[in-house]
Motif scaffolding. Structure first.
Motif, PDB file in Angstrom:
ATOM      1  N   ASN A  90      64.215  89.224  82.433  1.00 29.52           N
ATOM      2  CA  ASN A  90      64.555  89.435  83.839  1.00 29.52           C
ATOM      3  C   ASN A  90      64.813  90.903  84.144  1.00 29.52           C
ATOM      4  N   SER A  91      65.467  91.606  83.220  1.00 28.22           N
ATOM      5  CA  SER A  91      65.718  93.032  83.434  1.00 28.22           C
ATOM      6  C   SER A  91      64.427  93.837  83.369  1.00 28.22           C
ATOM      7  N   LEU A  92      63.527  93.469  82.461  1.00 25.42           N
ATOM      8  CA  LEU A  92      62.239  94.156  82.371  1.00 25.42           C
ATOM      9  C   LEU A  92      61.432  93.976  83.649  1.00 25.42           C
ATOM     10  N   VAL A  93      61.439  92.762  84.163  1.00 24.11           N
ATOM     11  CA  VAL A  93      60.720  92.511  85.417  1.00 24.11           C
ATOM     12  C   VAL A  93      61.434  93.185  86.578  1.00 24.11           C
ATOM     13  N   ILE A 114      64.091 105.333  94.038  1.00 26.26           N
ATOM     14  CA  ILE A 114      63.690 104.035  94.571  1.00 26.26           C
ATOM     15  C   ILE A 114      64.569 102.941  93.956  1.00 26.26           C
ATOM     16  N   PRO A 115      65.182 102.090  94.790  1.00 25.95           N
ATOM     17  CA  PRO A 115      66.020 101.005  94.265  1.00 25.95           C
ATOM     18  C   PRO A 115      65.171  99.878  93.684  1.00 25.95           C
ATOM     19  N   THR A 116      65.575  99.398  92.527  1.00 26.29           N
ATOM     20  CA  THR A 116      64.888  98.282  91.888  1.00 26.29           C
ATOM     21  C   THR A 116      65.684  96.997  92.106  1.00 26.29           C
ATOM     22  N   SER A 117      65.187  95.918  91.525  1.00 35.63           N
ATOM     23  CA  SER A 117      65.885  94.642  91.635  1.00 35.63           C
ATOM     24  C   SER A 117      66.961  94.463  90.576  1.00 35.63           C
ATOM     25  N   ASN A 118      67.115  95.446  89.693  1.00 38.26           N
ATOM     26  CA  ASN A 118      68.216  95.429  88.729  1.00 38.26           C
ATOM     27  C   ASN A 118      69.431  96.106  89.317  1.00 38.26           C
ATOM     28  N   LYS A 119      70.589  95.676  88.877  1.00 42.48           N
ATOM     29  CA  LYS A 119      71.804  96.383  89.257  1.00 42.48           C
ATOM     30  C   LYS A 119      72.685  96.547  88.034  1.00 42.48           C
ATOM     31  N   MET A 120      73.549  97.548  88.082  1.00 41.26           N
ATOM     32  CA  MET A 120      74.413  97.871  86.961  1.00 41.26           C
ATOM     33  C   MET A 120      75.694  97.060  87.055  1.00 41.26           C
ATOM     34  N   GLY A 121      75.860  96.117  86.139  1.00 37.67           N
ATOM     35  CA  GLY A 121      77.036  95.266  86.171  1.00 37.67           C
ATOM     36  C   GLY A 121      76.902  94.191  87.232  1.00 37.67           C
ATOM     37  N   THR A 182      72.554  95.742  82.484  1.00 36.01           N
ATOM     38  CA  THR A 182      71.660  95.483  83.596  1.00 36.01           C
ATOM     39  C   THR A 182      71.571  94.009  83.864  1.00 36.01           C
ATOM     40  N   GLN A 183      71.639  93.653  85.149  1.00 42.61           N
ATOM     41  CA  GLN A 183      71.493  92.265  85.561  1.00 42.61           C
ATOM     42  C   GLN A 183      70.557  92.207  86.748  1.00 42.61           C
ATOM     43  N   LEU A 184      69.802  91.124  86.839  1.00 40.21           N
ATOM     44  CA  LEU A 184      68.893  90.955  87.956  1.00 40.21           C
ATOM     45  C   LEU A 184      69.672  90.608  89.211  1.00 40.21           C
ATOM     46  N   ASP A 185      69.353  91.274  90.313  1.00 43.59           N
ATOM     47  CA  ASP A 185      69.993  91.005  91.589  1.00 43.59           C
ATOM     48  C   ASP A 185      69.351  89.760  92.186  1.00 43.59           C
ATOM     49  N   ASN A 186      70.043  88.644  92.125  1.00 44.80           N
ATOM     50  CA  ASN A 186      69.483  87.382  92.608  1.00 44.80           C
ATOM     51  C   ASN A 186      69.834  87.076  94.051  1.00 44.80           C
ATOM     52  N   GLY A 187      70.472  88.026  94.749  1.00 46.46           N
ATOM     53  CA  GLY A 187      70.895  87.757  96.118  1.00 46.46           C
ATOM     54  C   GLY A 187      69.764  87.299  97.010  1.00 46.46           C
ATOM     55  N   ARG A 188      68.650  88.048  97.003  1.00 48.83           N
ATOM     56  CA  ARG A 188      67.474  87.648  97.766  1.00 48.83           C
ATOM     57  C   ARG A 188      66.232  87.919  96.928  1.00 48.83           C
ATOM     58  N   GLY A 189      66.362  87.725  95.628  1.00 51.22           N
ATOM     59  CA  GLY A 189      65.235  88.009  94.762  1.00 51.22           C
ATOM     60  C   GLY A 189      64.939  89.486  94.641  1.00 51.22           C
ATOM     61  N   GLY A 190      65.853  90.345  95.148  1.00 54.53           N
ATOM     62  CA  GLY A 190      65.671  91.776  95.008  1.00 54.53           C
ATOM     63  C   GLY A 190      64.593  92.352  95.895  1.00 54.53           C
ATOM     64  N   VAL A 191      64.200  91.654  96.973  1.00 55.03           N
ATOM     65  CA  VAL A 191      63.128  92.149  97.824  1.00 55.03           C
ATOM     66  C   VAL A 191      63.563  92.107  99.275  1.00 55.03           C
ATOM     67  N   ALA A 192      62.833  92.823 100.119  1.00 52.83           N
ATOM     68  CA  ALA A 192      63.128  92.842 101.550  1.00 52.83           C
ATOM     69  C   ALA A 192      62.180  91.919 102.292  1.00 52.83           C
ATOM     70  N   THR A 193      62.617  91.421 103.432  1.00 52.67           N
ATOM     71  CA  THR A 193      61.764  90.567 104.245  1.00 52.67           C
ATOM     72  C   THR A 193      61.225  91.367 105.422  1.00 52.67           C
ATOM     73  N   SER A 194      60.332  90.751 106.201  1.00 50.65           N
ATOM     74  CA  SER A 194      59.702  91.458 107.310  1.00 50.65           C
ATOM     75  C   SER A 194      60.701  91.842 108.387  1.00 50.65           C
ATOM     76  N   SER A 195      61.860  91.203 108.411  1.00 50.99           N
ATOM     77  CA  SER A 195      62.881  91.565 109.389  1.00 50.99           C
ATOM     78  C   SER A 195      63.855  92.590 108.838  1.00 50.99           C
TER      79      SER A 195
END
Length: 207
Positions: A90-93, A114-121, A182-195
């Motif tokens: 998950n961290s690699l992705v 550039i922010p990635t989908s990983n976050k520190m802690g 490192t942990q994967l940010d699962n809040g919104r899959g780490g991506v932005a939406t069209s809005s």
């Protein structure tokens, strides 16, 4: 990148980037292993097919999975590392999935953070990478590695944009404990939406 077709020669990779403003739903054979990683991490349906999702994928070619690594306790190449330590997939992705659309024109000589989908802690800020442009081409620097962009600005089925790179972006150094931080940010899959069009370049010409 979303439906399978008969594999094409390696030389056709460049052909995929000649018309980046046209959405493409074809498979690039040299990315089959990266596609498997995305699938195993649960990303493919959202990132490649959801038209509300805005993200940038930085995917290593198949050869990167077998390329020799510096001495470490996990494997001689990334295929072995992934097999030995599936918990870091998950961290690699995540370090290769960027929030928002970051097309090549957002890279800069001094480096674009550039922010990635990983976050520190568990509550930390997103891990960032630096994207550079220059006479030598486009490069990306992560915490534990650097990758050269081979082909930029491919369109996925989402409005996601894809950059093909020659090696893995590593969210850690082999000799530190970042693997555990490192942990994967699962809040919104780490991506932005069209809005929520945060990120470089808005739609990046992929509208």
């Amino acid at each position: 990148l979303c439906r399978r077709r008969r594999p094409s020669p390696r030389s056709e990779i460049a052909a995929h980037s000649t018309r980046p403003s046209v959405p493409r739903c074809s498979v690039v054979p040299e990315l089959s292993k990266s596609h498997e990683l995305l699938r195993d991490a649960g990303y493919t349906r959202t990132l490649l097919n959801d038209r509300k999702v805005m993200s940038t994928l930085v995917l290593p070619v198949n050869a990167a999975f077998g390329a020799p690594l510096e001495a470490n306790a996990y494997g001689r190449n990334m295929s072995e590392v992934i097999s030995e330590r599936p918990d870091i997939v998950n961290s690699l992705v995540g370090v290769s999935v960027w929030k928002g659309l970051w097309t090549s024109d957002t890279f800069s000589r001094r480096g674009t953070a550039i922010p990635t989908s990983n976050k520190m802690g568990s509550e930390g800020a997103p891990m960032t990478v630096e994207a550079f442009s220059g006479r030598g081409g486009l490069t990306v620097e992560a915490e534990g590695s650097e990758a050269t962009v081979l082909v930029s600005d491919l369109a996925a089925c989402g409005p996601s944009v894809v950059h093909i790179v020659d090696s893995f972006l590593l969210p850690f150094d082999w000799d530190d404990d970042a693997r555990d931080r490192t942990q994967l940010d699962n809040g919104r899959g780490g991506v932005a939406t069209s809005s929520d069009r945060r990120g470089g370049g808005g739609w990046g010409g992929l509208g």
